[in-house]
Design an enzyme around this catalytic site. Structure first.
Site, PDB file in Angstrom:
ATOM      1  N   GLY A  72       8.827  12.614 -26.200  1.00 31.37           N
ATOM      2  CA  GLY A  72       8.982  12.784 -24.858  1.00 31.37           C
ATOM      3  C   GLY A  72       8.076  13.517 -23.896  1.00 31.37           C
ATOM      4  N   THR A  73       7.457  14.536 -24.520  1.00 31.23           N
ATOM      5  CA  THR A  73       6.675  15.287 -23.586  1.00 31.23           C
ATOM      6  C   THR A  73       5.505  14.736 -23.079  1.00 31.23           C
ATOM      7  OG1 THR A  73       7.112  17.449 -24.872  1.00 31.23           O
ATOM      8  CG2 THR A  73       5.225  17.334 -23.543  1.00 31.23           C
ATOM      9  N   ASN A 152      18.879  18.766 -20.846  1.00 33.37           N
ATOM     10  CA  ASN A 152      18.782  19.052 -22.367  1.00 33.37           C
ATOM     11  C   ASN A 152      19.518  20.242 -22.556  1.00 33.37           C
ATOM     12  OD1 ASN A 152      16.546  19.654 -20.569  1.00 33.37           O
ATOM     13  ND2 ASN A 152      16.033  21.097 -22.468  1.00 33.37           N
ATOM     14  N   GLN A 180      17.364  12.768 -23.300  1.00 29.99           N
ATOM     15  CA  GLN A 180      18.657  13.399 -23.969  1.00 29.99           C
ATOM     16  C   GLN A 180      19.687  11.840 -23.857  1.00 29.99           C
ATOM     17  OE1 GLN A 180      19.642  15.967 -25.744  1.00 29.99           O
ATOM     18  NE2 GLN A 180      17.644  17.109 -25.502  1.00 29.99           N
ATOM     19  N   SER A 200      12.523   9.682 -26.639  1.00 30.08           N
ATOM     20  CA  SER A 200      11.955  10.271 -27.694  1.00 30.08           C
ATOM     21  C   SER A 200      12.719   9.963 -28.748  1.00 30.08           C
ATOM     22  CB  SER A 200      11.927  11.848 -27.467  1.00 30.08           C
ATOM     23  OG  SER A 200      11.485  12.437 -28.771  1.00 30.08           O
ATOM     24  N   GLY A 201      11.889   9.636 -30.123  1.00 30.13           N
ATOM     25  CA  GLY A 201      12.592   9.022 -31.340  1.00 30.13           C
ATOM     26  C   GLY A 201      13.621  10.138 -31.854  1.00 30.13           C
ATOM     27  N   HIS A 202      13.005  11.353 -31.950  1.00 29.27           N
ATOM     28  CA  HIS A 202      13.848  12.406 -32.690  1.00 29.27           C
ATOM     29  C   HIS A 202      15.235  12.819 -32.057  1.00 29.27           C
ATOM     30  CE1 HIS A 202      12.707  16.394 -31.068  1.00 29.27           C
ATOM     31  NE2 HIS A 202      11.887  15.577 -30.216  1.00 29.27           N
ATOM     32  N   THR A 238      -4.841   4.869 -32.544  1.00 30.40           N
ATOM     33  CA  THR A 238      -4.200   4.008 -33.589  1.00 30.40           C
ATOM     34  C   THR A 238      -2.681   4.085 -33.455  1.00 30.40           C
ATOM     35  OG1 THR A 238      -6.297   3.938 -34.840  1.00 30.40           O
ATOM     36  CG2 THR A 238      -4.153   3.514 -36.204  1.00 30.40           C
ATOM     37  N   CYS A 326      14.714  30.869 -24.140  1.00 26.15           N
ATOM     38  CA  CYS A 326      14.917  32.652 -24.925  1.00 26.15           C
ATOM     39  C   CYS A 326      14.800  32.358 -26.358  1.00 26.15           C
ATOM     40  CB  CYS A 326      16.290  32.818 -24.798  1.00 26.15           C
ATOM     41  SG  CYS A 326      16.672  33.081 -23.083  1.00 26.15           S
TER      42      CYS A 326
HETATM   43  N1  PLP Z   1      12.691  15.924 -22.142  1.00 23.92           N
HETATM   44  C1  PLP Z   1      13.734  16.605 -22.409  1.00 23.92           C
HETATM   45  C2  PLP Z   1      15.009  16.225 -21.540  1.00 23.92           C
HETATM   46  C3  PLP Z   1      14.092  16.990 -23.817  1.00 23.92           C
HETATM   47  O1  PLP Z   1      15.054  17.271 -24.004  1.00 23.92           O
HETATM   48  C4  PLP Z   1      13.047  16.978 -24.515  1.00 23.92           C
HETATM   49  C5  PLP Z   1      12.980  17.673 -25.871  1.00 23.92           C
HETATM   50  O2  PLP Z   1      13.722  18.584 -26.005  1.00 23.92           O
HETATM   51  C6  PLP Z   1      11.584  16.511 -24.283  1.00 23.92           C
HETATM   52  C7  PLP Z   1      11.677  16.080 -22.915  1.00 23.92           C
HETATM   53  C8  PLP Z   1      10.619  16.433 -24.973  1.00 23.92           C
HETATM   54  O3  PLP Z   1      10.512  15.561 -26.015  1.00 23.92           O
HETATM   55  P1  PLP Z   1       9.794  15.780 -26.994  1.00 23.92           P
HETATM   56  O4  PLP Z   1      10.296  16.729 -27.982  1.00 23.92           O
HETATM   57  O5  PLP Z   1       9.892  14.610 -27.769  1.00 23.92           O
HETATM   58  O6  PLP Z   1       8.290  15.955 -26.702  1.00 23.92           O
END
Ligand code: PLP
Length: 392
Positions: A72-73, A152, A180, A200-202, A238, A326
Protein backbone atom coordinates in the site's frame (compact mmCIF):
# COMPACT_ATOMS: atom_id res chain seq x y z
CA UNK A 1 -6.93 -18.12 28.73
CA UNK A 2 -3.40 -18.71 27.56
CA UNK A 3 -3.79 -18.42 23.81
CA UNK A 4 -3.39 -15.22 21.86
CA UNK A 5 -6.40 -13.07 21.13
CA UNK A 6 -5.49 -11.18 18.00
CA UNK A 7 -7.41 -7.94 17.66
CA UNK A 8 -5.01 -6.00 15.46
CA UNK A 9 -6.35 -6.92 12.06
CA UNK A 10 -6.06 -3.35 10.76
CA UNK A 11 -2.29 -3.72 11.21
CA UNK A 12 -2.15 -7.03 9.43
CA UNK A 13 -4.10 -10.25 9.02
CA UNK A 14 -3.36 -13.95 9.04
CA UNK A 15 -2.82 -15.47 5.60
CA UNK A 16 -5.71 -17.82 4.88
CA UNK A 17 -4.91 -21.50 4.30
CA UNK A 18 -6.40 -21.43 0.80
CA UNK A 19 -4.22 -18.44 -0.05
CA UNK A 20 -1.04 -20.09 1.20
CA UNK A 21 -1.88 -23.31 -0.65
CA UNK A 22 -2.20 -21.43 -3.90
CA UNK A 23 1.09 -19.59 -3.33
CA UNK A 24 3.29 -22.54 -2.40
CA UNK A 25 3.82 -24.10 -5.86
CA UNK A 26 5.24 -20.78 -7.06
CA UNK A 27 8.12 -21.11 -4.61
CA UNK A 28 8.90 -24.76 -5.25
CA UNK A 29 7.63 -26.06 -8.57
CA UNK A 30 6.58 -23.22 -10.82
CA UNK A 31 9.33 -20.87 -9.73
CA UNK A 32 10.30 -19.43 -13.08
CA UNK A 33 10.57 -15.77 -13.87
CA UNK A 34 7.31 -14.95 -15.66
CA UNK A 35 9.15 -12.73 -18.14
CA UNK A 36 11.18 -15.63 -19.55
CA UNK A 37 10.63 -16.97 -23.08
CA UNK A 38 10.62 -20.74 -22.38
CA UNK A 39 7.35 -22.51 -21.84
CA UNK A 40 8.17 -23.26 -18.17
CA UNK A 41 7.57 -19.54 -17.56
CA UNK A 42 4.10 -19.75 -19.08
CA UNK A 43 2.57 -21.18 -15.88
CA UNK A 44 3.81 -18.30 -13.79
CA UNK A 45 2.69 -15.79 -16.41
CA UNK A 46 -0.75 -17.37 -16.52
CA UNK A 47 -1.04 -17.28 -12.73
CA UNK A 48 -0.12 -13.58 -12.64
CA UNK A 49 -2.79 -12.94 -15.30
CA UNK A 50 -5.42 -14.72 -13.21
CA UNK A 51 -4.38 -12.72 -10.13
CA UNK A 52 -4.67 -9.50 -12.11
CA UNK A 53 -8.18 -10.42 -13.20
CA UNK A 54 -9.21 -11.30 -9.66
CA UNK A 55 -7.73 -8.11 -8.25
CA UNK A 56 -9.55 -6.05 -10.88
CA UNK A 57 -12.88 -7.86 -10.48
CA UNK A 58 -13.21 -6.75 -6.88
CA UNK A 59 -13.43 -3.09 -7.93
CA UNK A 60 -15.09 -3.34 -11.34
CA UNK A 61 -11.81 -2.61 -13.16
CA UNK A 62 -10.10 -4.24 -16.12
CA UNK A 63 -7.12 -6.53 -15.60
CA UNK A 64 -4.96 -4.22 -17.70
CA UNK A 65 -5.57 -1.41 -15.21
CA UNK A 66 -3.92 -3.26 -12.31
CA UNK A 67 -0.22 -2.78 -11.51
CA UNK A 68 1.28 -4.96 -8.82
CA UNK A 69 3.49 -3.20 -6.28
CA UNK A 70 5.25 -4.03 -3.02
CA UNK A 71 2.31 -2.83 -0.90
CA UNK A 72 0.00 0.00 0.00
CA UNK A 73 2.78 2.44 0.81
CA UNK A 74 4.34 2.09 -2.61
CA UNK A 75 0.96 2.37 -4.35
CA UNK A 76 0.14 5.58 -2.48
CA UNK A 77 3.57 7.07 -3.21
CA UNK A 78 3.27 6.16 -6.86
CA UNK A 79 -0.26 7.48 -7.35
CA UNK A 80 0.36 10.85 -5.73
CA UNK A 81 3.83 11.47 -7.14
CA UNK A 82 3.07 10.26 -10.64
CA UNK A 83 0.00 12.48 -10.98
CA UNK A 84 1.92 15.43 -9.56
CA UNK A 85 4.78 14.92 -11.97
CA UNK A 86 2.76 14.11 -15.06
CA UNK A 87 0.31 17.00 -14.59
CA UNK A 88 2.71 19.67 -13.38
CA UNK A 89 2.17 21.65 -16.58
CA UNK A 90 -1.56 21.87 -15.78
CA UNK A 91 -1.14 22.88 -12.15
CA UNK A 92 0.61 22.14 -8.90
CA UNK A 93 -2.21 21.94 -6.38
CA UNK A 94 -3.30 18.78 -4.56
CA UNK A 95 -6.19 18.26 -2.16
CA UNK A 96 -6.08 15.63 0.55
CA UNK A 97 -7.29 15.26 4.14
CA UNK A 98 -5.66 15.57 7.53
CA UNK A 99 -6.46 11.97 8.41
CA UNK A 100 -4.75 10.17 5.52
CA UNK A 101 -2.17 7.49 6.18
CA UNK A 102 1.40 8.76 6.33
CA UNK A 103 2.06 7.06 2.98
CA UNK A 104 -0.08 9.82 1.44
CA UNK A 105 0.67 12.62 3.91
CA UNK A 106 4.43 12.30 3.79
CA UNK A 107 4.35 12.04 -0.01
CA UNK A 108 2.36 15.29 -0.07
CA UNK A 109 4.89 16.90 2.28
CA UNK A 110 7.66 15.75 -0.03
CA UNK A 111 5.86 17.36 -2.97
CA UNK A 112 5.43 20.60 -1.01
CA UNK A 113 9.20 20.71 -0.74
CA UNK A 114 9.29 20.40 -4.54
CA UNK A 115 7.07 23.46 -4.91
CA UNK A 116 3.60 21.90 -5.00
CA UNK A 117 0.76 23.30 -2.88
CA UNK A 118 -1.31 20.94 -0.79
CA UNK A 119 -4.66 21.62 0.90
CA UNK A 120 -5.19 19.37 3.93
CA UNK A 121 -8.92 19.23 4.53
CA UNK A 122 -10.29 19.17 8.07
CA UNK A 123 -12.68 16.45 9.14
CA UNK A 124 -15.68 16.65 11.47
CA UNK A 125 -15.76 15.15 14.97
CA UNK A 126 -16.61 11.74 13.51
CA UNK A 127 -13.68 11.88 11.10
CA UNK A 128 -15.80 12.56 8.02
CA UNK A 129 -14.54 14.62 5.13
CA UNK A 130 -17.18 16.89 3.68
CA UNK A 131 -17.66 16.66 -0.11
CA UNK A 132 -18.66 20.36 -0.05
CA UNK A 133 -15.30 21.23 1.51
CA UNK A 134 -13.58 19.24 -1.23
CA UNK A 135 -15.52 21.17 -3.83
CA UNK A 136 -14.67 24.54 -2.25
CA UNK A 137 -10.97 23.65 -2.19
CA UNK A 138 -10.76 22.97 -5.93
CA UNK A 139 -8.88 25.64 -7.87
CA UNK A 140 -8.10 25.94 -11.58
CA UNK A 141 -4.63 24.55 -10.87
CA UNK A 142 -5.85 21.52 -8.84
CA UNK A 143 -4.58 18.31 -10.40
CA UNK A 144 -5.39 15.64 -7.82
CA UNK A 145 -7.73 14.84 -4.96
CA UNK A 146 -6.56 12.01 -2.70
CA UNK A 147 -9.01 10.88 -0.03
CA UNK A 148 -8.96 7.52 1.70
CA UNK A 149 -11.91 5.13 1.46
CA UNK A 150 -11.67 4.05 5.11
CA UNK A 151 -9.44 5.34 7.86
CA UNK A 152 -6.96 2.91 9.34
CA UNK A 153 -7.22 4.24 12.90
CA UNK A 154 -10.85 5.04 13.60
CA UNK A 155 -12.37 3.01 10.76
CA UNK A 156 -14.57 5.82 9.45
CA UNK A 157 -15.84 5.35 5.88
CA UNK A 158 -15.42 8.41 3.70
CA UNK A 159 -17.92 9.55 1.02
CA UNK A 160 -15.63 8.58 -1.84
CA UNK A 161 -18.37 8.15 -4.44
CA UNK A 162 -19.52 11.74 -3.98
CA UNK A 163 -15.96 13.08 -3.84
CA UNK A 164 -15.11 11.18 -7.03
CA UNK A 165 -18.17 12.62 -8.73
CA UNK A 166 -17.13 16.16 -7.77
CA UNK A 167 -13.56 15.54 -8.92
CA UNK A 168 -14.75 14.38 -12.32
CA UNK A 169 -17.27 17.20 -12.74
CA UNK A 170 -14.37 19.58 -12.21
CA UNK A 171 -11.84 17.69 -14.36
CA UNK A 172 -9.58 16.68 -11.45
CA UNK A 173 -8.10 13.20 -11.00
CA UNK A 174 -9.24 11.21 -7.98
CA UNK A 175 -7.08 8.79 -6.00
CA UNK A 176 -8.33 6.79 -3.05
CA UNK A 177 -6.20 4.92 -0.55
CA UNK A 178 -8.40 1.85 -0.18
CA UNK A 179 -5.88 -0.21 1.78
CA UNK A 180 -8.35 -0.73 4.65
CA UNK A 181 -11.46 -0.87 2.47
CA UNK A 182 -10.48 -3.12 -0.45
CA UNK A 183 -12.09 -6.51 0.02
CA UNK A 184 -13.97 -5.28 3.09
CA UNK A 185 -16.62 -3.04 1.51
CA UNK A 186 -18.00 -2.87 -2.03
CA UNK A 187 -15.94 -0.54 -4.25
CA UNK A 188 -16.53 0.21 -7.90
CA UNK A 189 -14.13 2.43 -9.79
CA UNK A 190 -16.75 3.35 -12.40
CA UNK A 191 -19.68 4.35 -10.23
CA UNK A 192 -17.34 5.94 -7.68
CA UNK A 193 -15.36 7.86 -10.33
CA UNK A 194 -12.03 6.58 -9.06
CA UNK A 195 -8.98 7.10 -11.30
CA UNK A 196 -6.38 5.56 -9.01
CA UNK A 197 -6.81 3.15 -6.11
CA UNK A 198 -4.27 1.66 -3.71
CA UNK A 199 -4.68 -1.70 -2.00
CA UNK A 200 -2.48 -4.06 -0.02
CA UNK A 201 -2.47 -7.85 0.26
CA UNK A 202 -1.84 -8.23 3.96
CA UNK A 203 -5.00 -6.37 5.01
CA UNK A 204 -7.25 -9.00 3.45
CA UNK A 205 -5.70 -12.28 4.58
CA UNK A 206 -3.14 -12.21 1.82
CA UNK A 207 0.65 -11.97 2.04
CA UNK A 208 2.69 -8.96 3.11
CA UNK A 209 4.87 -7.00 0.73
CA UNK A 210 2.48 -7.13 -2.20
CA UNK A 211 -0.08 -4.56 -3.20
CA UNK A 212 -1.62 -3.01 -6.25
CA UNK A 213 -2.32 0.28 -7.86
CA UNK A 214 -5.38 0.51 -10.05
CA UNK A 215 -4.80 3.16 -12.67
CA UNK A 216 -7.54 4.10 -15.14
CA UNK A 217 -6.71 2.88 -18.64
CA UNK A 218 -6.47 6.25 -20.34
CA UNK A 219 -4.10 7.82 -17.78
CA UNK A 220 -0.57 8.21 -19.00
CA UNK A 221 1.20 8.02 -15.65
CA UNK A 222 4.95 7.94 -15.56
CA UNK A 223 7.00 4.99 -14.34
CA UNK A 224 7.62 4.82 -10.61
CA UNK A 225 10.41 2.26 -10.47
CA UNK A 226 12.81 2.37 -13.37
CA UNK A 227 14.43 -0.73 -14.79
CA UNK A 228 13.02 -3.58 -16.84
CA UNK A 229 9.83 -3.74 -18.85
CA UNK A 230 7.68 -5.37 -16.16
CA UNK A 231 4.20 -3.93 -15.53
CA UNK A 232 4.28 -2.16 -18.91
CA UNK A 233 7.56 -0.53 -18.00
CA UNK A 234 5.93 1.50 -15.25
CA UNK A 235 6.96 -0.58 -12.27
CA UNK A 236 10.16 -2.41 -13.02
CA UNK A 237 11.45 -5.41 -11.09
CA UNK A 238 10.96 -9.16 -11.30
CA UNK A 239 7.40 -9.92 -10.31
CA UNK A 240 6.77 -11.35 -6.86
CA UNK A 241 4.83 -14.25 -8.35
CA UNK A 242 3.88 -16.10 -5.12
CA UNK A 243 2.86 -12.81 -3.53
CA UNK A 244 0.82 -11.75 -6.53
CA UNK A 245 -0.88 -15.16 -6.69
CA UNK A 246 -1.67 -14.84 -2.98
CA UNK A 247 -3.03 -11.35 -3.48
CA UNK A 248 -5.31 -12.56 -6.26
CA UNK A 249 -6.62 -15.49 -4.23
CA UNK A 250 -7.20 -13.28 -1.19
CA UNK A 251 -9.09 -10.80 -3.36
CA UNK A 252 -11.26 -13.56 -4.84
CA UNK A 253 -12.08 -14.98 -1.40
CA UNK A 254 -12.75 -11.53 0.03
CA UNK A 255 -15.22 -10.86 -2.78
CA UNK A 256 -17.06 -14.15 -2.21
CA UNK A 257 -17.33 -13.68 1.54
CA UNK A 258 -17.72 -9.92 1.81
CA UNK A 259 -21.39 -9.74 2.73
CA UNK A 260 -21.33 -12.62 5.20
CA UNK A 261 -18.14 -11.39 6.80
CA UNK A 262 -19.39 -7.82 7.07
CA UNK A 263 -22.58 -8.87 8.82
CA UNK A 264 -20.82 -11.17 11.26
CA UNK A 265 -18.11 -8.70 12.15
CA UNK A 266 -20.53 -5.80 12.45
CA UNK A 267 -22.62 -7.67 15.03
CA UNK A 268 -19.57 -8.53 17.12
CA UNK A 269 -18.11 -5.03 16.74
CA UNK A 270 -21.33 -3.47 18.02
CA UNK A 271 -21.48 -5.95 20.88
CA UNK A 272 -17.94 -4.98 21.87
CA UNK A 273 -18.59 -1.24 21.55
CA UNK A 274 -21.82 -1.41 23.53
CA UNK A 275 -20.23 -3.35 26.36
CA UNK A 276 -17.13 -1.15 26.61
CA UNK A 277 -19.13 2.09 26.60
CA UNK A 278 -21.67 0.77 29.09
CA UNK A 279 -19.25 -0.88 31.50
CA UNK A 280 -16.22 1.42 31.52
CA UNK A 281 -16.97 5.01 32.52
CA UNK A 282 -15.30 8.06 30.92
CA UNK A 283 -14.80 6.24 27.67
CA UNK A 284 -15.63 7.43 24.18
CA UNK A 285 -15.95 5.79 20.82
CA UNK A 286 -13.95 7.50 18.09
CA UNK A 287 -15.31 7.72 14.58
CA UNK A 288 -18.84 7.38 13.36
CA UNK A 289 -20.90 4.77 15.24
CA UNK A 290 -22.44 3.38 12.06
CA UNK A 291 -20.38 4.50 9.08
CA UNK A 292 -17.29 2.59 10.02
CA UNK A 293 -15.49 -0.56 8.98
CA UNK A 294 -17.28 -3.65 10.21
CA UNK A 295 -14.24 -4.78 12.18
CA UNK A 296 -13.11 -1.53 13.83
CA UNK A 297 -13.71 -0.39 17.39
CA UNK A 298 -11.64 2.58 18.54
CA UNK A 299 -11.87 4.05 22.01
CA UNK A 300 -10.35 6.70 24.21
CA UNK A 301 -10.21 6.08 27.94
CA UNK A 302 -9.77 9.24 29.96
CA UNK A 303 -6.94 9.42 32.53
CA UNK A 304 -5.10 6.52 30.91
CA UNK A 305 -1.88 6.19 28.91
CA UNK A 306 -2.54 4.07 25.82
CA UNK A 307 0.94 2.54 26.04
CA UNK A 308 0.35 1.15 29.52
CA UNK A 309 -2.99 -0.21 28.43
CA UNK A 310 -1.40 -2.06 25.51
CA UNK A 311 1.33 -3.53 27.66
CA UNK A 312 -1.13 -4.80 30.26
CA UNK A 313 -3.42 -6.19 27.57
CA UNK A 314 -0.41 -7.94 26.08
CA UNK A 315 0.25 -9.59 29.44
CA UNK A 316 -3.24 -11.05 29.15
CA UNK A 317 -2.54 -12.36 25.66
CA UNK A 318 -4.45 -9.63 23.83
CA UNK A 319 -2.83 -8.08 20.74
CA UNK A 320 -4.20 -4.60 20.26
CA UNK A 321 -2.97 -1.23 19.09
CA UNK A 322 -3.37 2.41 19.89
CA UNK A 323 -3.92 2.79 16.15
CA UNK A 324 -1.38 5.56 15.97
CA UNK A 325 2.31 6.27 15.73
CA UNK A 326 2.49 6.12 19.55
CA UNK A 327 3.13 2.41 19.28
CA UNK A 328 6.31 3.03 17.36
CA UNK A 329 7.79 5.03 20.16
CA UNK A 330 6.73 8.46 18.93
CA UNK A 331 5.39 10.67 21.69
CA UNK A 332 3.09 12.71 19.49
CA UNK A 333 -0.53 11.71 19.74
CA UNK A 334 -2.24 10.45 16.61
CA UNK A 335 -2.79 13.04 13.89
CA UNK A 336 -6.19 11.45 13.28
CA UNK A 337 -7.36 11.90 16.86
CA UNK A 338 -6.15 15.49 16.92
CA UNK A 339 -7.94 16.09 13.61
CA UNK A 340 -11.27 14.96 15.09
CA UNK A 341 -10.77 17.51 17.84
CA UNK A 342 -9.62 15.41 20.78
CA UNK A 343 -7.38 17.14 23.30
CA UNK A 344 -3.87 15.68 23.70
CA UNK A 345 -4.67 14.18 27.10
CA UNK A 346 -7.60 12.22 25.66
CA UNK A 347 -5.79 11.27 22.45
CA UNK A 348 -3.04 9.60 24.47
CA UNK A 349 -5.47 7.11 25.97
CA UNK A 350 -6.53 5.45 22.75
CA UNK A 351 -7.13 1.81 21.93
CA UNK A 352 -7.91 0.24 18.57
CA UNK A 353 -9.42 -3.23 18.50
CA UNK A 354 -9.86 -4.67 15.02
CA UNK A 355 -11.68 -7.96 14.56
CA UNK A 356 -11.37 -10.70 11.98
CA UNK A 357 -13.69 -13.36 10.64
CA UNK A 358 -12.27 -15.65 13.29
CA UNK A 359 -12.98 -13.42 16.28
CA UNK A 360 -15.48 -14.92 18.71
CA UNK A 361 -17.88 -13.43 21.24
CA UNK A 362 -16.09 -15.40 23.94
CA UNK A 363 -12.84 -13.63 23.06
CA UNK A 364 -14.52 -10.26 23.19
CA UNK A 365 -16.02 -11.05 26.59
CA UNK A 366 -12.56 -11.87 27.86
CA UNK A 367 -11.19 -8.63 26.41
CA UNK A 368 -13.94 -6.52 27.98
CA UNK A 369 -13.36 -8.11 31.39
CA UNK A 370 -9.61 -7.57 31.02
CA UNK A 371 -10.13 -3.97 30.00
CA UNK A 372 -12.38 -3.26 32.97
CA UNK A 373 -9.74 -4.57 35.31
CA UNK A 374 -6.80 -2.82 33.60
CA UNK A 375 -8.50 0.54 33.17
CA UNK A 376 -9.58 0.43 36.82
CA UNK A 377 -6.04 -0.41 37.91
CA UNK A 378 -4.41 2.32 35.81
CA UNK A 379 -6.92 4.91 36.92
CA UNK A 380 -6.36 4.03 40.56
CA UNK A 381 -2.70 5.03 40.02
CA UNK A 382 -3.47 8.19 38.05
CA UNK A 383 -3.06 11.57 39.82
CA UNK A 384 -5.24 13.11 37.10
CA UNK A 385 -8.06 10.75 37.91
CA UNK A 386 -7.65 11.43 41.63
CA UNK A 387 -7.91 15.20 41.02
CA UNK A 388 -10.91 14.64 38.81
CA UNK A 389 -12.69 12.64 41.52
CA UNK A 390 -11.93 15.31 44.13
CA UNK A 391 -13.37 18.03 41.92
CA UNK A 392 -16.55 16.08 41.22
N1 PLP B 1 -2.77 3.12 3.77
C1 PLP B 1 -3.52 2.71 4.80
C2 PLP B 1 -4.86 3.32 5.02
C3 PLP B 1 -3.04 1.72 5.65
O1 PLP B 1 -3.77 1.32 6.68
C4 PLP B 1 -1.76 1.16 5.41
C5 PLP B 1 -1.19 0.15 6.33
O2 PLP B 1 -1.44 0.18 7.51
C6 PLP B 1 -1.03 1.61 4.31
C7 PLP B 1 -1.56 2.60 3.51
C8 PLP B 1 0.32 1.02 3.98
O3 PLP B 1 0.17 -0.26 3.45
P1 PLP B 1 1.40 -1.31 3.45
O4 PLP B 1 1.55 -1.77 4.86
O5 PLP B 1 0.96 -2.40 2.53
O6 PLP B 1 2.57 -0.58 2.93
Amino acid sequence: MNRIIYLDNAATTRVREEVLEEMLPFFRETYSNPSAIYSFAGEARKAVGIARERAAALIGAKAGEIYFTAGGTESDNWAVRAVAESRADKGRHIITSRIEHHAVLHTCEYLERQGYEVTYLDVDEEGKISPEAVERAIRPETILISVMAANNEIGVLEPVARIGEIAHERGVLFHTDAVQAYGHIPLDVETMHIDLLSASGHKLNGPKGVGMLYCRENLRLGAFIHGGAQEKGRRAGTLNVPGIVGFGKAAALAGERMQERYEREEKLRDYLIDRVLAEIPYTRLNGSAKERLSNNAHFCFRFIEGESLLILLDQKGVCASSGSACTSGALDPSHVLLAIGLPHEMAHGSLRLTLSEETTKEELDYVVESLKEIVGRLRSMSPLYEDFLKQK
